[in-house]
Design a protein around this motif. Structure first.
Motif, PDB file in Angstrom:
ATOM      1  N   GLN A 247     -58.447  31.736  -0.897  1.00  0.00           N
ATOM      2  CA  GLN A 247     -59.670  31.361  -0.767  1.00  0.00           C
ATOM      3  C   GLN A 247     -59.749  29.717  -0.424  1.00  0.00           C
ATOM      4  O   GLN A 247     -60.595  29.330   0.056  1.00  0.00           O
ATOM      5  CB  GLN A 247     -60.196  30.433  -1.943  1.00  0.00           C
ATOM      6  CG  GLN A 247     -59.540  29.727  -2.721  1.00  0.00           C
ATOM      7  CD  GLN A 247     -60.634  30.235  -4.559  1.00  0.00           C
ATOM      8  OE1 GLN A 247     -61.869  30.467  -4.738  1.00  0.00           O
ATOM      9  NE2 GLN A 247     -60.790  29.242  -5.382  1.00  0.00           N
ATOM     10  N   LYS A 248     -58.702  29.295   0.201  1.00  0.00           N
ATOM     11  CA  LYS A 248     -59.010  27.660   0.773  1.00  0.00           C
ATOM     12  C   LYS A 248     -58.481  28.183   1.909  1.00  0.00           C
ATOM     13  O   LYS A 248     -58.983  27.107   2.630  1.00  0.00           O
ATOM     14  CB  LYS A 248     -57.696  26.873  -0.113  1.00  0.00           C
ATOM     15  CG  LYS A 248     -57.716  26.506  -1.356  1.00  0.00           C
ATOM     16  CD  LYS A 248     -57.260  25.590  -2.016  1.00  0.00           C
ATOM     17  CE  LYS A 248     -57.491  24.880  -2.992  1.00  0.00           C
ATOM     18  NZ  LYS A 248     -56.221  23.608  -3.484  1.00  0.00           N
ATOM     19  N   LEU A 249     -58.892  29.350   2.597  1.00  0.00           N
ATOM     20  CA  LEU A 249     -57.929  29.572   3.980  1.00  0.00           C
ATOM     21  C   LEU A 249     -58.986  30.448   4.382  1.00  0.00           C
ATOM     22  O   LEU A 249     -58.838  30.950   6.090  1.00  0.00           O
ATOM     23  CB  LEU A 249     -56.569  30.466   4.023  1.00  0.00           C
ATOM     24  CG  LEU A 249     -55.237  30.658   2.864  1.00  0.00           C
ATOM     25  CD1 LEU A 249     -54.520  31.311   3.495  1.00  0.00           C
ATOM     26  CD2 LEU A 249     -55.414  28.940   3.858  1.00  0.00           C
ATOM     27  N   TYR A 250     -59.962  31.026   3.959  1.00  0.00           N
ATOM     28  CA  TYR A 250     -61.362  31.777   4.709  1.00  0.00           C
ATOM     29  C   TYR A 250     -62.110  30.605   4.019  1.00  0.00           C
ATOM     30  O   TYR A 250     -62.746  29.885   3.237  1.00  0.00           O
ATOM     31  CB  TYR A 250     -61.357  32.612   4.474  1.00  0.00           C
ATOM     32  CG  TYR A 250     -60.143  33.295   4.696  1.00  0.00           C
ATOM     33  CD1 TYR A 250     -59.768  34.231   5.783  1.00  0.00           C
ATOM     34  CD2 TYR A 250     -59.440  33.648   3.459  1.00  0.00           C
ATOM     35  CE1 TYR A 250     -58.636  34.923   6.309  1.00  0.00           C
ATOM     36  CE2 TYR A 250     -58.388  34.080   3.847  1.00  0.00           C
ATOM     37  CZ  TYR A 250     -57.536  35.217   5.348  1.00  0.00           C
ATOM     38  OH  TYR A 250     -56.824  35.121   5.493  1.00  0.00           O
ATOM     39  N   ASP A 251     -63.401  30.874   5.347  1.00  0.00           N
ATOM     40  CA  ASP A 251     -65.037  30.521   4.759  1.00  0.00           C
ATOM     41  C   ASP A 251     -65.930  32.106   4.358  1.00  0.00           C
ATOM     42  O   ASP A 251     -66.121  31.896   3.441  1.00  0.00           O
ATOM     43  CB  ASP A 251     -65.510  30.185   5.339  1.00  0.00           C
ATOM     44  CG  ASP A 251     -65.359  28.546   6.864  1.00  0.00           C
ATOM     45  OD1 ASP A 251     -64.520  28.197   5.632  1.00  0.00           O
ATOM     46  OD2 ASP A 251     -64.450  28.875   7.992  1.00  0.00           O
ATOM     47  N   VAL A 252     -65.497  32.615   4.940  1.00  0.00           N
ATOM     48  CA  VAL A 252     -66.157  33.914   4.317  1.00  0.00           C
ATOM     49  C   VAL A 252     -65.382  35.589   4.196  1.00  0.00           C
ATOM     50  O   VAL A 252     -64.441  35.459   5.208  1.00  0.00           O
ATOM     51  CB  VAL A 252     -67.869  34.853   5.784  1.00  0.00           C
ATOM     52  CG1 VAL A 252     -67.876  36.000   5.069  1.00  0.00           C
ATOM     53  CG2 VAL A 252     -67.981  33.556   5.659  1.00  0.00           C
ATOM     54  N   VAL A 253     -65.465  36.296   3.100  1.00  0.00           N
ATOM     55  CA  VAL A 253     -65.123  37.211   3.412  1.00  0.00           C
ATOM     56  C   VAL A 253     -65.661  38.456   3.610  1.00  0.00           C
ATOM     57  O   VAL A 253     -66.904  38.810   2.682  1.00  0.00           O
ATOM     58  CB  VAL A 253     -64.106  37.303   1.642  1.00  0.00           C
ATOM     59  CG1 VAL A 253     -63.699  38.892   2.122  1.00  0.00           C
ATOM     60  CG2 VAL A 253     -62.989  36.586   2.115  1.00  0.00           C
ATOM     61  N   VAL A 254     -65.705  39.590   4.127  1.00  0.00           N
ATOM     62  CA  VAL A 254     -66.601  40.548   4.284  1.00  0.00           C
ATOM     63  C   VAL A 254     -65.925  41.859   3.494  1.00  0.00           C
ATOM     64  O   VAL A 254     -65.131  41.858   4.296  1.00  0.00           O
ATOM     65  CB  VAL A 254     -66.342  40.758   5.746  1.00  0.00           C
ATOM     66  CG1 VAL A 254     -67.549  41.769   6.003  1.00  0.00           C
ATOM     67  CG2 VAL A 254     -67.549  39.572   6.511  1.00  0.00           C
ATOM     68  N   ILE A 255     -66.474  42.211   2.801  1.00  0.00           N
ATOM     69  CA  ILE A 255     -66.029  43.498   2.220  1.00  0.00           C
ATOM     70  C   ILE A 255     -67.061  44.985   2.592  1.00  0.00           C
ATOM     71  O   ILE A 255     -67.824  45.013   2.583  1.00  0.00           O
ATOM     72  CB  ILE A 255     -65.414  43.409   0.460  1.00  0.00           C
ATOM     73  CG1 ILE A 255     -64.774  42.248   0.353  1.00  0.00           C
ATOM     74  CG2 ILE A 255     -65.489  45.146   0.007  1.00  0.00           C
ATOM     75  CD1 ILE A 255     -65.025  42.402  -1.293  1.00  0.00           C
ATOM     76  N   ASP A 256     -65.775  46.186   3.253  1.00  0.00           N
ATOM     77  CA  ASP A 256     -66.610  46.892   3.822  1.00  0.00           C
ATOM     78  C   ASP A 256     -65.828  48.096   2.258  1.00  0.00           C
ATOM     79  O   ASP A 256     -65.340  48.783   2.221  1.00  0.00           O
ATOM     80  CB  ASP A 256     -65.513  47.651   4.534  1.00  0.00           C
ATOM     81  CG  ASP A 256     -66.258  48.959   5.158  1.00  0.00           C
ATOM     82  OD1 ASP A 256     -67.769  49.218   4.495  1.00  0.00           O
ATOM     83  OD2 ASP A 256     -65.675  50.010   6.417  1.00  0.00           O
ATOM     84  N   CYS A 257     -67.417  48.094   1.553  1.00  0.00           N
ATOM     85  CA  CYS A 257     -67.405  48.847   0.027  1.00  0.00           C
ATOM     86  C   CYS A 257     -66.935  50.873   0.682  1.00  0.00           C
ATOM     87  O   CYS A 257     -68.009  51.194   1.466  1.00  0.00           O
ATOM     88  CB  CYS A 257     -68.415  49.024  -0.979  1.00  0.00           C
ATOM     89  SG  CYS A 257     -68.547  47.336  -1.217  1.00  0.00           S
TER      90      CYS A 257
END
Length: 404
Positions: A247-257
């Motif tokens: 989590q410290k490496l990113y600002d946003v996670v986008v998950i294509d469900c």
């Protein structure tokens, strides 16, 4: 089509299982041949260069100031055969770092979150195929990365269309234990999520690809529920647990469900801080979404009793493949707004030949060359994509407590 593939299709076996096997083998052979002709083994998928006007807009400076800053960094821009200057995504990234290191920076050009701002995990979902879910996920991830955010895109759909858009062919490029399943599985083969994250051709945009292996999570979760020991992480918390490692490496996670309500989708929803539901404004699609919403709420209620989180920064509906000249679609959008109010994004994603034609070659509107289309068609599509994703970026900033 080659002779072997044609023979495979011509065979008419007695049972459905064998017929499907023949068709699958034939189609896989042709897809592999097409992929090799489009992307030879020595080739890598990339993204086009950007004009000075595009670059200045992405970074948030004037063209004059861009020229001034570019002059301070050797070899940051390139000159095309026509004598026109352009910038690669790597060059844009270097410009951002240079600008942010200056006195006027202060996260203005590299808008990374600080220690008090929570990682934003956006699940993009719908129960019905054809709603533009994967296209939305790809454009959102690229839009944010091109604006300087650190983004992780996760393909949670076993069909792996998002992976293909990013140049990872699921049948050829994604091996065993190289999907998110490798980080959330229940046995000793489980591995750290950092080992399955892949770089892309855009700086600070990484991807975890998908393939049919993801279905293993659906198969093994019931067994794990029956045999779980005290302290075992339940299925709905496993994606969040894996994301906590990076989590410290990113600002946003986008998950294509995936387009169904299984254990993968439930785990993605539990890990999410925000939810984006795509909807095509047609009656059948809206009726299908009604069933989807009812089933989702029931399942969330069940897993919340087991300790799952259901607190979200925002939940929005995105109208996709919208045709402004279509009267019934306009009526349907007005109908949705009357029911859901401001939960419907202000900007719809317009239906565009530029976006659909780009998809034929596994490209997004940001990747495809403008010269391939009528300028007005391309500009209209790009404006729609930027308006939608700009609105979502505003929601992300609001969740962080930033002034937008």
């Amino acid at each position: 089509m080659d002779t072997a593939a044609q023979k495979s299709i011509d065979v008419v076996p007695d049972d459905l299982k064998t017929l499907l096997q023949h068709h699958s083998a034939a189609l896989a052979a042709q897809l592999q041949a097409h992929h090799l002709s489009t992307y030879p083994p020595s080739a890598e998928k990339g993204i086009r260069h950007f004009s000075p006007a595009e670059t200045a807009k992405l970074i948030g400076v004037t063209e004059g100031y861009l020229r001034q800053v570019a002059a301070e960094i050797p070899d940051v821009s390139t000159v095309s055969s026509g004598g026109r200057r352009s910038y690669s995504v790597e060059a844009i990234h270097e410009l951002r770092k240079h600008l942010d290191a200056g006195a006027r920076g202060n996260r203005r050009y590299l808008p990374w979150r600080n220690g008090t701002e929570e990682l934003q995990v956006i699940t993009v979902m719908n129960f019905k195929g054809g709603s533009g879910k994967t296209t939305t996920s790809a454009h959102l991830a690229q839009y944010l990365a091109l604006r300087g955010y650190r983004v992780l895109a996760i393909d949670l759909d076993p069909q792996a269309s998002l992976s293909a858009l990013f140049g990872n062919q699921p049948e050829l490029d994604v091996g065993p234990n190289e999907t998110l399943y490798g980080a959330i599985r229940y046995d000793a083969e489980k591995r750290p999520i950092a080992e399955i994250v892949r770089a892309t051709y855009i700086p600070d945009l990484h991807i975890i690809p998908g393939n049919l292996e993801l279905m293993e999570f659906e198969h093994y979760t019931p067994k794990a529920l029956l045999s779980r020991a005290p302290g075992d992480t339940l299925f709905f918390a496993r994606i969040g647990q894996a994301l906590a490692q990076v989590q410290k490496l990113y600002d946003v996670v986008v998950i294509d469900c995936p387009p169904q309500l299984g254990f993968l989708t439930m785990s993605a929803l539990t890990a999410a801080t925000s939810v984006l539901i795509t909807i095509h404004p047609q009656m059948l699609d809206v009726m299908s979404m009604n069933q989807f919403l009812a089933m989702t709420s029931d399942l969330l209620d069940e897993i919340s009793r087991a300790g799952a989180s259901s607190q979200y920064s925002w939940m929005k509906y995105l109208v996709t493949r919208f045709e402004p000249s279509d009267g019934p679609q306009n009526q349907m959008v007005a109908f949705l707004r009357s029911i859901f109010g401001d939960h419907v994004l202000n900007h719809p994603m317009l239906k565009s030949t530029a976006i659909s034609d780009a998809g034929l070659t596994n490209q997004t509107i940001f990747e495809v060359d403008r010269s391939q289309f009528i300028r007005s068609t391309y500009d209209r599509a790009l404006e729609s994509v930027e308006s939608v994703n700009g609105e979502i970026e505003g929601l992300i900033k609001k969740a962080w407590g930033r002034v937008t």
